[in-house]
Design a protein around this motif. Structure first.
Motif: not given
Length: 289
Positions: A127-148
């Motif tokens: 049984r699996l719960v995925l919290n705010d993630v999926g197979p398509t990850i928005e690139f803008a979010s990766l850029q935001r995370i990379g800033q810090y």
């Protein structure tokens, strides 16, 4: 209710052995079913304290510090800070726990680790719960995370550090000052007279240089993994998430395990699973098994 016990398991990588720490909350009996909760990219296992307290009436709850974070070892080769390495560590952890079946809650990176493991033949995840993630990850979010990520600031006080985390974690949604301090406290380690973040700054290195084209190319493999998942799945989404779009979440409901979707207003990436409605959604799904 007692606090969790800190334990360690020895894991193998191509460059040798390392220890992964994990927090274990006792269940109602020694043979209680196991719930594994795995944190996001720059977080650690104590993120799940509120959820664990709500779940240990039924489960033995295990919350690892993914290698490079919390009380786990740092790896000598930063290139190994990748999902396949983390999946291998979790296989070792589950073997240590003495069970062949687990339920899984994974936030962001922890969800991708769960997806990678759940897609394997004879996966222990039932049984699996995925919290705010999926197979398509928005690139803008990766850029935001990379800033810090990996910048390595230090702080004079816990309050100063908590204020910093609040600025870079605005998507977590509203929390009282007391709740935010409690959530933030395990995020720091003493460094002389100051406090530093708990993780190895080198966890940021594998993200360096990721392009839109590279991110898009990885989607096919993730969707293939999603289509291979057989465990009943719940997807949680912050309604304002910049990492998991609503279109992706809805698509996850129509292919692969055809996930259920629960969405939370006023929250972005990612729900902290502290709020009563968030915990209730997880309990309702897992307790229905």
């Amino acid at each position: 209710m007692s606090d969790p016990t800190l334990k360690r398991v020895q894991c193998l990588s191509p460059v040798g052995l390392h220890h992964m720490a994990y927090w274990e909350w006792a269940g109602p009996s020694p043979d209680a079913p196991v719930l594994v909760c795995v944190h996001g990219l720059s977080r650690q296992g104590r993120d799940f304290d509120a959820l664990a307290r709500a779940m240990c009436e039924r489960y033995r709850v295990v919350c690892p510090d993914v290698v490079g974070r919390g009380h786990s070892d740092w790896l000598p080769n930063p290139a190994l800070y990748q999902i396949p390495s983390y999946v291998a560590d979790m296989v070792t952890l589950i073997a240590r726990l003495g069970t062949d079946q687990v339920h899984w809650v994974g936030t962001s990176m922890g969800g991708l680790i769960g997806l990678g493991l759940a897609a394997q033949k004879r996966s222990p995840i039932t049984r699996l719960v995925l919290n705010d993630v999926g197979p398509t990850i928005e690139f803008a979010s990766l850029q935001r995370i990379g800033q810090y990520l990996g910048k390595g600031p230090t702080f004079a006080t816990l309050e100063e550090g908590a204020d910093y985390l609040k600025r870079v974690s605005v998507g977590f949604g509203p929390h009282s000052k007391e709740a935010w301090l409690e959530l933030s406290k395990p995020m720091f380690r003493q460094a002389g007279e100051r406090l530093r973040l708990h993780y190895d700054p080198s966890i940021a290195i594998p993200m360096t240089g990721i392009t839109q084209e590279m991110a898009t190319a990885g989607e096919a493999a993730l969707w293939a993994a999603w289509d291979a998942v057989e465990a009943p799945t719940l997807v949680l989404r912050g309604a304002d998430s910049d990492l998991l779009s609503r279109a992706t979440a809805e698509a996850m409901g129509h292919r692969g395990p055809c996930a259920q979707l629960a969405e939370f207003a006023g929250v972005g990436h990612a729900p902290t699973l502290q709020a009563a409605d968030q915990i209730a959604a997880v309990r309702a799904f897992l307790f229905s098994a």
